[in-house]
Design a protein around this motif. Structure first.
Motif, mmCIF file in Angstrom:
data_model
loop_
_atom_site.group_PDB
_atom_site.id
_atom_site.type_symbol
_atom_site.label_atom_id
_atom_site.label_comp_id
_atom_site.label_asym_id
_atom_site.label_seq_id
_atom_site.Cartn_x
_atom_site.Cartn_y
_atom_site.Cartn_z
ATOM 1 N N TRP A 74 0.844 -1.204 0.000
ATOM 2 C CA TRP A 74 0.000 0.000 0.000
ATOM 3 C C TRP A 74 0.881 1.256 0.000
ATOM 4 O O TRP A 74 0.663 2.176 -0.782
ATOM 5 N N LEU A 75 1.899 1.273 0.865
ATOM 6 C CA LEU A 75 2.792 2.436 0.939
ATOM 7 C C LEU A 75 3.559 2.630 -0.370
ATOM 8 O O LEU A 75 3.777 3.747 -0.819
ATOM 9 N N LYS A 76 3.947 1.493 -0.995
ATOM 10 C CA LYS A 76 4.646 1.584 -2.287
ATOM 11 C C LYS A 76 3.733 2.245 -3.306
ATOM 12 O O LYS A 76 4.125 3.135 -4.039
ATOM 13 N N GLU A 77 2.472 1.768 -3.337
ATOM 14 C CA GLU A 77 1.536 2.286 -4.332
ATOM 15 C C GLU A 77 1.183 3.748 -4.065
ATOM 16 O O GLU A 77 0.887 4.512 -4.979
ATOM 17 N N ALA A 78 1.220 4.132 -2.786
ATOM 18 C CA ALA A 78 0.922 5.526 -2.432
ATOM 19 C C ALA A 78 2.142 6.416 -2.651
ATOM 20 O O ALA A 78 2.115 7.608 -2.377
ATOM 21 N N GLY A 79 3.237 5.810 -3.159
ATOM 22 C CA GLY A 79 4.452 6.587 -3.432
ATOM 23 C C GLY A 79 5.229 6.929 -2.170
ATOM 24 O O GLY A 79 5.996 7.883 -2.149
ATOM 25 N N LEU A 80 5.022 6.132 -1.115
ATOM 26 C CA LEU A 80 5.673 6.432 0.163
ATOM 27 C C LEU A 80 6.600 5.315 0.632
ATOM 28 O O LEU A 80 6.844 5.157 1.829
ATOM 29 N N SER A 81 7.119 4.529 -0.327
ATOM 30 C CA SER A 81 7.956 3.393 0.074
ATOM 31 C C SER A 81 9.238 3.847 0.756
ATOM 32 O O SER A 81 9.861 3.100 1.500
ATOM 33 N N ASN A 82 9.647 5.120 0.520
ATOM 34 C CA ASN A 82 10.891 5.555 1.166
ATOM 35 C C ASN A 82 10.688 6.008 2.616
ATOM 36 O O ASN A 82 11.562 6.580 3.220
ATOM 37 N N LEU A 83 9.509 5.721 3.175
ATOM 38 C CA LEU A 83 9.313 5.970 4.614
ATOM 39 C C LEU A 83 9.817 4.787 5.439
ATOM 40 O O LEU A 83 9.845 4.822 6.651
ATOM 41 N N PHE A 84 10.142 3.677 4.750
ATOM 42 C CA PHE A 84 10.653 2.508 5.469
ATOM 43 C C PHE A 84 11.692 1.824 4.603
ATOM 44 O O PHE A 84 11.862 2.154 3.439
ATOM 45 N N GLY A 85 12.361 0.842 5.168
ATOM 46 C CA GLY A 85 13.330 0.055 4.394
ATOM 47 C C GLY A 85 14.649 0.787 4.231
ATOM 48 O O GLY A 85 14.906 1.801 4.865
ATOM 49 N N ASP A 90 16.150 8.776 2.601
ATOM 50 C CA ASP A 90 15.942 9.681 1.475
ATOM 51 C C ASP A 90 14.454 9.995 1.314
ATOM 52 O O ASP A 90 13.831 9.568 0.368
ATOM 53 N N SER A 91 13.886 10.721 2.279
ATOM 54 C CA SER A 91 12.437 10.888 2.191
ATOM 55 C C SER A 91 11.997 12.348 2.119
ATOM 56 O O SER A 91 10.915 12.689 2.540
ATOM 57 N N LEU A 92 12.868 13.209 1.572
ATOM 58 C CA LEU A 92 12.497 14.615 1.451
ATOM 59 C C LEU A 92 11.261 14.804 0.569
ATOM 60 O O LEU A 92 10.378 15.589 0.879
ATOM 61 N N GLU A 93 11.242 14.047 -0.523
ATOM 62 C CA GLU A 93 10.099 14.135 -1.437
ATOM 63 C C GLU A 93 8.823 13.714 -0.716
ATOM 64 O O GLU A 93 7.764 14.312 -0.872
ATOM 65 N N SER A 94 8.945 12.661 0.106
ATOM 66 C CA SER A 94 7.791 12.201 0.875
ATOM 67 C C SER A 94 7.342 13.259 1.867
ATOM 68 O O SER A 94 6.161 13.389 2.149
ATOM 69 N N MET A 95 8.298 14.012 2.410
ATOM 70 C CA MET A 95 7.946 15.069 3.366
ATOM 71 C C MET A 95 7.070 16.128 2.679
ATOM 72 O O MET A 95 6.092 16.592 3.240
ATOM 73 N N VAL A 96 7.454 16.477 1.445
ATOM 74 C CA VAL A 96 6.643 17.431 0.666
ATOM 75 C C VAL A 96 5.242 16.850 0.491
ATOM 76 O O VAL A 96 4.231 17.518 0.707
ATOM 77 N N PHE A 97 5.195 15.579 0.122
ATOM 78 C CA PHE A 97 3.923 14.889 -0.120
ATOM 79 C C PHE A 97 3.068 14.885 1.153
ATOM 80 O O PHE A 97 1.900 15.252 1.138
ATOM 81 N N LEU A 98 3.692 14.487 2.274
ATOM 82 C CA LEU A 98 2.953 14.388 3.539
ATOM 83 C C LEU A 98 2.438 15.744 4.002
ATOM 84 O O LEU A 98 1.387 15.835 4.627
#
Length: 628
Positions: A74-85, A90-98
């Motif tokens: 689910w997280l992969k599909e939501a484009g948030l796979s870099n929140l784990f693993g 490298d989750s700056l992009e995810s921070m923008v998204f969140l």
């Protein structure tokens, strides 16, 4: 209930016991006996067709996922796979998204990250596992706000003063109380679909209020509410209007939003996962949709709907849509099987003789095509979610969930579904003659879309009669409200704009840093400044420059007024004709908003340009034909 009818349980050797009663309690509407009969008869016809098909077919295996696997997927599909693993750093992009998510969307993400984190700790993975609270705290600190994401229940409490981006006005963050009053202030009736506020936020706010208790009514065609979309001055965005990179963001947000909505309404949202199986790699029936389109595009470049599917619909319509019992009365099974084999051999050669195909046989072939797809048209991942729409409390919420599910379908599936639903509506338009009402058509088509040969009996365990009525209702909804289902909610488009703006800010900072490090030559910077100022003075305030490279008048400065619409600008350009340029008709060209805080967006004719300009002042405006 007649004996010897087949259940929805895909094991068609198992029959409904004599005298089994149809339990209406689980279905949204009480559907009369006659119309349910259409459903069970259709299942019998399906079974008969399968019985005549002696070729062994491999059933699609739906894998039971391991703990945490679903959430990881689910997280992969939501484009948030870099929140784990391994890549969790490298989750700056995810921070923008969140940072653009609403409170309910954040709660949905937190819940999944928490599960994955716990699973990883159990598996003792060596890489760093961030605490879900840190992710959200980090993200909020970077915004200069403190928001402790540790309390998902904050969604429902008005005491909690955390702020949430609500998709209503650009970057406004609204607390729960303000959001409630905003909901109350909006002039909306029960039949207005509010696309400005997140569906899950609406559900959270209406959960305990009387507004949430909507009339559920009986099952007649006339009783489905006449839902409508209130006019949006900045234009309605349809699927297909946005550039691919923005559409990808829309899909990620739609997945999170749908999950948040199901979470709030207490319905489990689980994506199924198909184990890959060997499928036919050529032919017509039983070929994966993507492969079929690949081979069709060699014949007809740019085609988005399988050629056989288009031809079968055209064949049915060629006779007349007034034939009584169209879609309900099956073709002769042996004849259908023969036609199927003949089509496989001759369709692409162009030697198949369509004159021999009777209308009911063509309708049976169309339904067979849908059923024989190696993966369902509504996809393995989301078929169960489509079925579960019937469990949501109100019709409005069911419609909102279907809207998000349609957005989530792969393009090929979505395009094919659209053509199918448009065709079914045309059949219903002739109901006075063909006796096929919305309800009849839904009854006959539901087993073809919802009972899938690949799913074992494990998939559908609740009362199968209620499930049958429920899927028929979902089918009715999809046909009745198809125009609304292909709309991208405004709050999601606003979130995409916000993400783009935040990403651009980040890019600008990075560029500025690089410039500083490189100590770029003074004269080059000076040159850039000169260029910039000359461009700025080019267009005075309140005027936009519209380009039209395909038209005889290639550029025009347009004064913005309160009433000026996108359609007016296109009309103004088309009225300026000159001899040597190929003339394009009004329905062939559209005004596009390009750049600024959106990749590209095709504007509907009723878009008020001044309102849109205020939303995206840095956009460029171009008139061009729509990409097929």
């Amino acid at each position: 209930r007649r004996s010897g009818q087949y259940t929805m349980n895909h094991d068609h050797s198992k029959k409904i016991p004599d005298g089994a009663l149809f339990d209406r309690s689980g279905s949204q509407d009480s559907l009369d006996e006659l119309s349910m009969d259409d459903y069970w008869k259709e299942l019998e016809n399906i079974h008969e067709t399968r019985g005549n098909n002696h070729e062994e077919r491999v059933a699609l295996v739906v894998k039971e996922p391991d703990e945490g696997e679903l959430e990881e997927e689910w997280l992969k599909e939501a484009g948030l796979s870099n929140l784990f693993g391994e890549s969790s750093g490298d989750s700056l992009e995810s921070m923008v998204f969140l940072s653009t998510l609403t409170r309910t969307q954040k709660a949905a993400v937190e819940k999944r990250v928490e599960t994955v984190t716990q699973t990883m700790r159990k598996r003792n993975k060596q890489h760093q596992i961030p605490d879900v609270r840190d992710i959200f705290r980090l993200q909020n600190d970077s915004k200069g706000k403190v928001c402790d994401g540790s309390e998902p229940s904050a969604v429902r409490t008005s005491e909690n003063k955390n702020e949430t981006h609500d998709g209503t006005k650009g970057n406004t963050n609204l607390g729960t109380d303000e959001r409630k009053s905003l909901l109350e202030d909006m002039p909306s009736s029960d039949t207005d679909i509010n696309l400005e506020i997140s569906f899950a936020e609406q559900a959270a706010n209406l959960k305990d209020s009387s507004a949430g208790k909507m009339y559920k009514g009986g099952g007649g065609d006339t009783l489905l509410p006449n839902f409508r979309l209130p006019k949006d001055k900045t234009g309605t965005t349809k699927i297909g209007d946005l550039a691919p990179q923005d559409m990808k963001k829309v899909c990620s947000l739609a997945l999170i939003e749908l999950t948040a909505l199901y979470d709030i309404l207490g319905t489990e949202f689980k994506q199924q996962k198909a184990v890959k199986i060997k499928t036919k790699d050529s032919g017509l029936f039983g070929v994966p949709l993507s492969l079929l389109l690949e081979q069709d595009q060699k014949k007809v470049p740019g085609t988005k709907i399988p050629l056989i599917f288009q031809k079968l619909i055209a064949q049915i319509e060629e006779t007349t849509l007034e034939t009584e019992g169209l879609l309900r009365i099956p073709g002769v099974a042996t004849r259908v099987k023969g036609l199927c084999q003949e089509l496989e051999a001759k369709f692409y050669e162009g030697t198949f003789n369509w004159e021999n195909v009777k209308q009911h046989d063509a309708a049976s072939l169309l339904k067979l095509f849908i059923r024989e797809l190696p993966q369902p048209l509504l996809t393995v991942e989301y078929l169960k979610a489509f079925q579960d729409v019937q469990n949501l409390p109100t019709r409005k919420q069911q419609l909102q969930a279907l809207n998000l599910l349609v957005i989530l379908l792969p393009e090929a599936n979505r395009d094919t579904l659209k053509v199918l639903l448009e065709f079914l509506q045309r059949v219903i338009d002739h109901r006075d003659k063909n006796k096929m009402t919305l309800k009849n058509v839904a009854m006959v088509m539901a087993p073809n879309l919802f009972t899938f040969h690949g799913f074992g009996s494990k998939t559908i365990e609740p009362s199968e009669f209620a499930m049958a009525a429920g899927t028929a209702n979902v089918m009715r909804f999809m046909i009745q409200y198809q125009k609304l289902l292909w709309t991208i909610p405004k709050f999601i488009v606003i979130q995409v704009r916000k993400q783009n703006t935040e990403s651009q800010k980040k890019e600008k900072k990075d560029k500025a840093m690089k410039k500083l490090l490189k100590k770029m030559a003074y004269d080059r910077e000076k040159h850039e400044k000169q260029e910039k100022t000359s461009n700025d003075t080019d267009v005075p305030q309140g005027v936009i420059r519209v380009q039209a490279p395909h038209l005889s008048k290639v550029s025009m400065a347009i004064q913005l007024t309160e009433e000026l619409k996108a359609g007016d600008i296109v009309a103004r350009f088309l009225s300026q004709k000159s001899g040597n340029v190929q003339t394009l008709k009004k329905e062939e060209v559209f005004l596009y908003e390009i750049g600024g805080n959106i990749g590209e967006r095709c504007l509907d004719d009723d878009t008020y340009m001044k309102d849109l300009y205020q939303l995206n002042p840095n956009a460029e405006w171009v008139i061009k034909p729509k990409q097929s």
